[in-house]
Structure formats: structure tokens, C-alpha cells
Scaffold this motif. Sequence first.
Motif, mmCIF file in Angstrom:
data_model
loop_
_atom_site.group_PDB
_atom_site.id
_atom_site.type_symbol
_atom_site.label_atom_id
_atom_site.label_comp_id
_atom_site.label_asym_id
_atom_site.label_seq_id
_atom_site.Cartn_x
_atom_site.Cartn_y
_atom_site.Cartn_z
ATOM 1 N N LEU A 28 41.543 45.873 35.323
ATOM 2 C CA LEU A 28 42.031 44.914 36.310
ATOM 3 C C LEU A 28 40.904 44.496 37.256
ATOM 4 O O LEU A 28 40.701 43.307 37.512
ATOM 5 N N VAL A 29 40.163 45.464 37.753
ATOM 6 C CA VAL A 29 39.073 45.170 38.688
ATOM 7 C C VAL A 29 37.953 44.398 37.983
ATOM 8 O O VAL A 29 37.470 43.386 38.493
ATOM 9 N N GLU A 30 37.555 44.853 36.796
ATOM 10 C CA GLU A 30 36.461 44.208 36.075
ATOM 11 C C GLU A 30 36.807 42.788 35.641
ATOM 12 O O GLU A 30 35.921 41.966 35.431
ATOM 13 N N SER A 31 38.101 42.476 35.524
ATOM 14 C CA SER A 31 38.518 41.125 35.127
ATOM 15 C C SER A 31 38.305 40.114 36.248
ATOM 16 O O SER A 31 38.414 38.909 36.033
ATOM 17 N N GLY A 32 38.037 40.603 37.466
ATOM 18 C CA GLY A 32 37.768 39.712 38.587
ATOM 19 C C GLY A 32 39.001 39.252 39.336
ATOM 20 O O GLY A 32 38.935 38.313 40.119
ATOM 21 N N HIS A 33 40.128 39.932 39.115
ATOM 22 C CA HIS A 33 41.379 39.516 39.750
ATOM 23 C C HIS A 33 41.724 40.323 40.995
ATOM 24 O O HIS A 33 42.842 40.224 41.497
ATOM 25 N N VAL A 34 40.797 41.123 41.491
ATOM 26 C CA VAL A 34 41.065 41.929 42.680
ATOM 27 C C VAL A 34 40.142 41.482 43.815
ATOM 28 O O VAL A 34 38.947 41.286 43.611
#
Length: 99
Positions: A28-34
Amino acid sequence: MPSRATMRLDKWLVQARFCKTRTVATELVESGHVRVNGQKTRKPAHAVGDGDALTFPQGGRIRVIRILDMPLRRGPASEAQALYDDLAEDVPRPANEGE
């Protein structure tokens, strides 16, 4: 001035029961959505602590929360809910949602 307690972002998301596993939290974090305090992060090791605001997608909605405390473990949901304040709780949903 005493330093505040911090924890890795991915670990906090798991222990506060927003993600089931550390792998899911990392993705989730690595996907850039945080966002942490309004700033995008792709680093699962980003340090978060009391007072930080997190914005992220979960279950078809956007969660906006303020961290209140650092968890000692991944405990029951009632324990996890004491770790944050849901800032988007009172935001009205769009009238056409679910249609």
C-alpha cells in the motif's frame, strides 16, 4: 524537549489493524497511495508518531486519521481504535454513492 515515540509506517498500519499483514501494508505504501501530513510517501520505513495525519484508501473510501498513540502489539480491534482519531468520520457521503 523529549523526543516523541515513532514507529515504521507499515508496522503501525498493521498493528492499528488497517492492514492484515506487513506485506499488504508495505505494498500500500510503496504504491504511492499513502500521505503522511499531506505529503506522499513510498517508504514503508517512514517514521510516524503521535499527531501525524495519515490519508490512505481502504475498502472503497479514503481514510483520514490522526495518530494518537503507538501500539505495543497487534491487539483486538477495541485496542486498535484507541490508537487513532478518525478525522473523516463526520464528512457526509455523496448522495449518489452506492447507486
